[in-house]
Design an enzyme around this catalytic site. Structure first.
Site, PDB file in Angstrom:
ATOM      1  N   ASP A 180       3.529   9.285  -3.717  1.00  0.00           N
ATOM      2  CA  ASP A 180       4.979   9.362  -3.919  1.00  0.00           C
ATOM      3  C   ASP A 180       5.786   8.813  -2.750  1.00  0.00           C
ATOM      4  OD1 ASP A 180       4.347  10.702  -6.240  1.00  0.00           O
ATOM      5  OD2 ASP A 180       5.719  12.369  -5.880  1.00  0.00           O
TER       6      ASP A 180
ATOM      7  N   HIS B 231       1.460  11.594  -0.676  1.00  0.00           N
ATOM      8  CA  HIS B 231       2.594  10.751  -0.290  1.00  0.00           C
ATOM      9  C   HIS B 231       2.114   9.611   0.599  1.00  0.00           C
ATOM     10  CE1 HIS B 231       4.385  14.620  -1.397  1.00  0.00           C
ATOM     11  NE2 HIS B 231       5.475  13.942  -1.703  1.00  0.00           N
TER      12      HIS B 231
END
Length: 253
Positions: free
Chosen positions: A55, A209
């Protein structure tokens, strides 16, 4: 006169990290991931395969590193990208798509309260993000949406669906962003590895992430071989499902 000091030798050029070896298979007996996320979002792949998702990028420093690692292991993943970063780093979006990974809409600027905005605002936010993704990767299909912070509501899920996107939450969250609790550097690397290895199941969607998270990139040098030995790793499918096969004709009596 004292002799002149020797001229210092230039430092050798930095070398890339040692390639990752992803071989071997280890049978697993863990139960299959199930359930739904907030607003009816998806937490699992619907099959025994595991989906890795990254992400908040693209990040011009960290995204290429995780892409290199995935390529070394022959693994495809899903990248949930932020619209303005897709605009600012289109070359990263192009590479993600060209290397066979799936692209996911993660909103224009990662507003945690996106669901509180009116429908028109949300729709425009998601449309603008898709526009930037497709500008960089014209042949891609953005089939998924992930709400910032996972703050899904039935409204967000509905609007994403109207735009042709399934809403994805996660089954495994190592909380690689929570450095105040888990630390940085080696401490965070070890935490991410331990959390994913502990919680992953067949069918898990794993949240990580790439944007601004170098420790996560390091952790995946260990996680990718471990995961690939135990699970089938997939990018979430970005093609529409095939039409159902026509029923065979019933012979006349």
């Amino acid at each position: 006169m004292a002799p002149a000091p020797p001229t210092p030798k230039p430092a050798p050029p930095a070398t890339s990290a040692k390639p990752i070896s992803c071989t071997g298979k280890i049978a697993q007996t863990r139960p299959v991931a199930s359930g739904t996320g907030p607003g009816g979002s998806l937490v699992s792949t619907g099959s025994p395969a595991v989906a890795l998702t990254f992400d908040d990028g693209p990040d011009p420093i960290n995204t290429p590193k995780i892409l290199d690692e995935l390529k070394q292991c022959g693994v495809k993943a899903t990248f949930c990208v932020v619209g303005f970063r897709a605009r600012d780093h289109p070359e990263m979006i192009t590479r993600i798509a060209a290397e066979g990974h799936t692209l996911c809409n993660h909103s224009w600027q990662h507003l945690f309260d996106l669901a509180k905005r009116d429908d028109a605002y949300i729709r425009k936010d998601l449309e603008n993000t898709n526009k930037m993704i497709l500008r960089a990767a014209p042949g891609a299909r953005v089939a998924y949406f992930r709400a910032p912070g996972g703050n899904f509501t039935t409204k967000l899920v509905r609007i994403a669906s109207e735009l042709g996107m399934k809403s994805i939450y996660w089954h495994v969250d190592p909380r690689d962003w929570e450095s105040a609790k888990f630390g940085k550097g080696t401490a965070m690397v070890n935490h991410v590895i331990a959390a994913v290895e502990r919680d992953v199941r067949p069918g898990s969607i794993v949240l990580s992430h790439d944007n601004g998270k170098p420790d996560t990139i390091v952790a995946y040098r260990t996680l990718l071989p471990w995961l690939k030995a135990r699970y089938t790793l997939i990018a979430l499918p970005d093609a529409p499902p095939p039409p159902p096969s026509p029923a065979p004709a019933t012979p006349l009596p």
